[in-house]
Design an enzyme around this catalytic site. Structure first.
Site, PDB file in Angstrom:
ATOM      1  N   LYS A  62       0.977  -1.168   0.048  1.00 55.37           N
ATOM      2  CA  LYS A  62       0.099  -0.015  -0.082  1.00 55.37           C
ATOM      3  C   LYS A  62       0.891   1.188  -0.088  1.00 55.37           C
ATOM      4  O   LYS A  62       2.178   1.269   0.117  1.00 55.37           O
ATOM      5  CB  LYS A  62      -1.042   0.165   1.287  1.00 55.37           C
ATOM      6  CG  LYS A  62      -0.110  -0.283   2.650  1.00 55.37           C
ATOM      7  CD  LYS A  62      -1.118  -0.651   3.579  1.00 55.37           C
ATOM      8  CE  LYS A  62      -0.475  -0.548   5.197  1.00 55.37           C
ATOM      9  NZ  LYS A  62      -1.294  -1.188   6.191  1.00 55.37           N
ATOM     10  N   ARG A 166     -10.771  -0.795  14.525  1.00 55.04           N
ATOM     11  CA  ARG A 166     -10.876  -0.039  13.378  1.00 55.04           C
ATOM     12  C   ARG A 166     -11.853  -0.389  12.606  1.00 55.04           C
ATOM     13  O   ARG A 166     -12.833   0.302  12.368  1.00 55.04           O
ATOM     14  CB  ARG A 166      -9.407  -0.229  12.952  1.00 55.04           C
ATOM     15  CG  ARG A 166      -8.763   0.860  11.888  1.00 55.04           C
ATOM     16  CD  ARG A 166      -7.533   0.773  11.633  1.00 55.04           C
ATOM     17  NE  ARG A 166      -6.982  -0.422  10.813  1.00 55.04           N
ATOM     18  CZ  ARG A 166      -5.802  -0.416  10.489  1.00 55.04           C
ATOM     19  NH1 ARG A 166      -4.917   0.593  10.499  1.00 55.04           N
ATOM     20  NH2 ARG A 166      -5.101  -1.676   9.853  1.00 55.04           N
ATOM     21  N   HIS A 196      -6.233  -8.308  12.535  1.00 53.85           N
ATOM     22  CA  HIS A 196      -4.961  -7.299  12.611  1.00 53.85           C
ATOM     23  C   HIS A 196      -4.518  -6.975  14.043  1.00 53.85           C
ATOM     24  O   HIS A 196      -5.183  -6.595  14.845  1.00 53.85           O
ATOM     25  CB  HIS A 196      -5.090  -6.020  11.776  1.00 53.85           C
ATOM     26  CG  HIS A 196      -3.829  -5.241  11.519  1.00 53.85           C
ATOM     27  ND1 HIS A 196      -2.911  -5.778  11.016  1.00 53.85           N
ATOM     28  CD2 HIS A 196      -3.681  -3.970  11.753  1.00 53.85           C
ATOM     29  CE1 HIS A 196      -1.688  -4.543  10.808  1.00 53.85           C
ATOM     30  NE2 HIS A 196      -2.402  -3.665  11.339  1.00 53.85           N
ATOM     31  N   ARG A 253       1.208 -11.217   6.597  1.00 52.44           N
ATOM     32  CA  ARG A 253       1.219 -10.175   5.870  1.00 52.44           C
ATOM     33  C   ARG A 253       2.569  -9.435   6.039  1.00 52.44           C
ATOM     34  O   ARG A 253       2.538  -8.733   7.247  1.00 52.44           O
ATOM     35  CB  ARG A 253      -0.143  -9.284   6.068  1.00 52.44           C
ATOM     36  CG  ARG A 253      -1.038  -9.974   5.796  1.00 52.44           C
ATOM     37  CD  ARG A 253      -2.469  -9.134   5.836  1.00 52.44           C
ATOM     38  NE  ARG A 253      -2.650  -8.325   7.327  1.00 52.44           N
ATOM     39  CZ  ARG A 253      -3.403  -8.971   8.300  1.00 52.44           C
ATOM     40  NH1 ARG A 253      -3.700 -10.126   8.039  1.00 52.44           N
ATOM     41  NH2 ARG A 253      -3.384  -8.447   9.321  1.00 52.44           N
ATOM     42  N   TYR A 298      16.496  30.414   6.997  1.00 52.53           N
ATOM     43  CA  TYR A 298      15.299  31.368   7.588  1.00 52.53           C
ATOM     44  C   TYR A 298      15.256  31.324   9.187  1.00 52.53           C
ATOM     45  O   TYR A 298      15.813  30.343   9.836  1.00 52.53           O
ATOM     46  CB  TYR A 298      14.032  30.309   7.347  1.00 52.53           C
ATOM     47  CG  TYR A 298      13.673  30.499   5.723  1.00 52.53           C
ATOM     48  CD1 TYR A 298      13.367  31.769   5.144  1.00 52.53           C
ATOM     49  CD2 TYR A 298      13.296  29.517   5.003  1.00 52.53           C
ATOM     50  CE1 TYR A 298      12.962  31.904   3.618  1.00 52.53           C
ATOM     51  CE2 TYR A 298      12.926  29.389   3.661  1.00 52.53           C
ATOM     52  CZ  TYR A 298      12.859  30.659   2.918  1.00 52.53           C
ATOM     53  OH  TYR A 298      12.418  30.795   1.700  1.00 52.53           O
ATOM     54  N   CYS A 345      14.784  23.978   4.186  1.00 54.62           N
ATOM     55  CA  CYS A 345      13.704  24.998   3.277  1.00 54.62           C
ATOM     56  C   CYS A 345      12.981  23.760   2.640  1.00 54.62           C
ATOM     57  O   CYS A 345      13.024  22.760   2.651  1.00 54.62           O
ATOM     58  CB  CYS A 345      14.458  25.899   2.460  1.00 54.62           C
ATOM     59  SG  CYS A 345      15.746  26.840   3.334  1.00 54.62           S
ATOM     60  N   ASP A 347      13.080  23.292  -0.691  1.00 56.79           N
ATOM     61  CA  ASP A 347      13.845  22.941  -1.682  1.00 56.79           C
ATOM     62  C   ASP A 347      15.420  22.715  -1.525  1.00 56.79           C
ATOM     63  O   ASP A 347      16.035  22.302  -2.163  1.00 56.79           O
ATOM     64  CB  ASP A 347      13.574  23.614  -3.145  1.00 56.79           C
ATOM     65  CG  ASP A 347      12.170  24.238  -3.045  1.00 56.79           C
ATOM     66  OD1 ASP A 347      11.279  23.238  -3.279  1.00 56.79           O
ATOM     67  OD2 ASP A 347      11.934  25.242  -2.947  1.00 56.79           O
TER      68      ASP A 347
HETATM   69  C1  LIG Z   1      -0.442  -2.182   6.920  1.00 61.04           C
HETATM   70  C2  LIG Z   1      -0.962  -3.615   7.296  1.00 61.04           C
HETATM   71  C3  LIG Z   1       0.002  -4.465   7.350  1.00 61.04           C
HETATM   72  C4  LIG Z   1       1.273  -4.597   7.335  1.00 61.04           C
HETATM   73  O1  LIG Z   1       1.717  -4.296   8.775  1.00 61.04           O
HETATM   74  P1  LIG Z   1       3.357  -3.777   8.884  1.00 61.04           P
HETATM   75  O2  LIG Z   1       3.369  -3.476  10.320  1.00 61.04           O
HETATM   76  O3  LIG Z   1       3.848  -2.725   7.744  1.00 61.04           O
HETATM   77  O4  LIG Z   1       4.134  -5.192   8.533  1.00 61.04           O
HETATM   78  C5  LIG Z   1      -0.887  -5.770   7.487  1.00 61.04           C
HETATM   79  N1  LIG Z   1      -2.074  -5.890   7.720  1.00 61.04           N
HETATM   80  C6  LIG Z   1      -2.760  -4.788   7.753  1.00 61.04           C
HETATM   81  C7  LIG Z   1      -4.338  -5.039   7.837  1.00 61.04           C
HETATM   82  C8  LIG Z   1      -2.474  -3.548   7.555  1.00 61.04           C
HETATM   83  O5  LIG Z   1      -3.199  -2.584   7.284  1.00 61.04           O
END
Ligand SMILES: *Cc1c(COP(=O)(O)O)cnc(C)c1O
Length: 415
Positions: A62, A166, A196, A253, A298, A345, A347
């Site tokens: 992502k 969530r 998760h 994941r 700055y 800054c 850039d």
């Molecule tokens: C972003 C995400 C992950 C990956 O998490 P990491 O900590 O980067 O490994 C896995 N599962 C879900 C649902 C996520 O949103």
């Protein structure tokens, strides 16, 4: 996600176009991020060695692969047989992968809005589901496609909330009803179910262990109630891959660790060997001496106490280089650390090179990565600038060209 044109220098040479690495780099002098696909592959392989043989992996790419570039990474990882597929956040990110020719499963992890359902079904993109209206809308979308001659089911992964609060159905009677409804809805195929972790990156794993237990109990209840087993069960993120072997289910994941970055400072770093994949380089464009009493940048937050030699670097917060590094960060030049003077800054910013007399205009500067024996990591810069390393990676700007290195050769440039 940017359009990425992949063409190895070797291929270009074979076609009679001589593209030397140096020529590519010339065009990228101001700033470029170099992403090592070799590092990404080895991080994946090292993680795989740490999980069960029967567990496959989802590469989480992502936010354009945490700023590293989702498409080149997906192309690299698609060749590994234990990579089930890819996870992204949005329908657009998922479609971009399909449009780039990625054929392995792609899963959207968040809520997907109904306007994209027909497209998602047509492109075989798996979606996280946890709302009843999604089941209805998906079923309708599948029926509409069938009328147009496309017989396809929506493949879904049911999201379960075991402690993150969530998204996801609750692992109770209500959640069970949702799972049954998903099983019964025409046009829907329940391919997976997942949850998760909220706290797997902490030293104390009690909260994560509890989440695993709640998830396992829910899976058992589903089986008891429906007699069915959902094929793909998954819960682990990067931190879980490192330290929670019990969370190895059908899939894990891998996100941040894929890029060679750590989920937090509390995880064990001796279990899986990771190599940071991204380096960030720029060039010194101006060198000068300033007298005592001269203010720099700055607000003159830095004023020279004595005569010093300073250099200007042509990148700034407009490129995602944090302003929080003002007066605190450093870069590597000729293998040595040079501190940032005054404010960063939009850039440009200035560094002190008084102690590195060999510095000249045109010299390479390493903002992230290795130079000689020293290395600057995103974790280190994140800590100094009060920024989360995940955020640091995602925020490396659109204005920064990405270059991919594989087997020592520069692979692709962006047009
Ligand atoms: C972003 C995400 C992950 C990956 O998490 P990491 O900590 O980067 O490994 C896995 N599962 C879900 C649902 C996520 O949103």
């Amino acid at each position: 996600m940017r359009g990425v044109k992949i063409q190895s220098a070797t291929v270009q040479r074979e076609r009679g176009i001589v593209v030397k690495e140096e020529e590519i780099i010339q065009r990228l002098k101001r700033v470029y991020a170099e992403i090592s696909l070799d590092a990404i592959r080895s991080n994946m392989e090292n993680m795989k060695k740490n999980i069960a043989a029967s567990t496959n992996m989802i590469a989480v790419i992502k936010t354009d692969g945490y700023g590293h570039g989702a498409v080149p990474i997906a192309r690299e990882l698609e060749t590994l047989d234990y990579v089930y597929g890819f996870a992204v956040a949005t329908a657009e990110e998922a479609c971009m992968l399909r449009d780039a020719g990625i054929s392995r499963p792609v899963l959207t992890l968040g809520y997907t809005f109904p306007y994209s359902y027909e497209k998602m079904i047509q492109k075989d993109i798996r979606m996280a589901v946890f709302r009843y209206d999604t089941l209805v809308e998906l079923s309708n979308a599948s029926r509409r496609l069938a009328k147009g001659g496309i017989q396809k089911k929506a493949k879904v992964h049911i999201k379960v909330d075991t402690g993150m609060s969530r998204i996801g159905v609750r692992p109770d009677g209500e959640g069970l009803c949702f799972v049954e409804k998903a099983f019964e809805t025409d046009g829907i195929e329940v391919e997976g179910i997942f949850t998760h972790f909220a706290r797997a990156d902490e030293t104390d794993k009690t909260a994560a262990e509890n989440q695993i237990a709640v998830f396992e109990q829910f899976l058992a209840k589903i089986k008891e109630r429906t007699g069915r087993e959902i094929p793909l069960k998954h819960c682990s993120n990067s931190a879980g891959i490192l330290e929670l072997p019990r969370a190895n289910m059908d899939l894990v994941r891998a996100g941040i660790t894929l890029y060679g970055l750590w989920p937090s400072s509390q995880v064990r770093k001796d279990i899986v060997r990771l190599t940071p994949a991204l380096s960030l380089y720029s060039t010194i464009v101006y060198v000068k001496e300033i007298e005592a009493g001269t203010g720099v940048s700055y607000g003159s937050t830095f004023v020279a106490e004595e005569k010093m030699r300073i250099a200007t670097i042509p990148i700034g917060y407009g490129d995602g280089y944090p302003r929080g590094l003002s007066g605190k960060g450093f870069v590597l030049v000729h293998g040595q650390r040079a501190p940032i003077l005054g404010r960063v800054c939009m850039d440009q910013f200035m560094i002190d090179v008084t102690h590195i007399p060999e510095v000249r205009e045109g010299d390479k500067v390493t903002l992230i990565g290795c130079d000689g024996k020293d290395q600057i990591t995103m974790e280190e810069l994140g800590e100094i600038s009060g920024r989360f390393n995940y955020e640091f990676a995602c925020d490396i700007g659109k204005r920064v060209p990405r270059v991919y290195r594989k087997d020592g050769e520069i692979l692709c440039t962006e047009e």
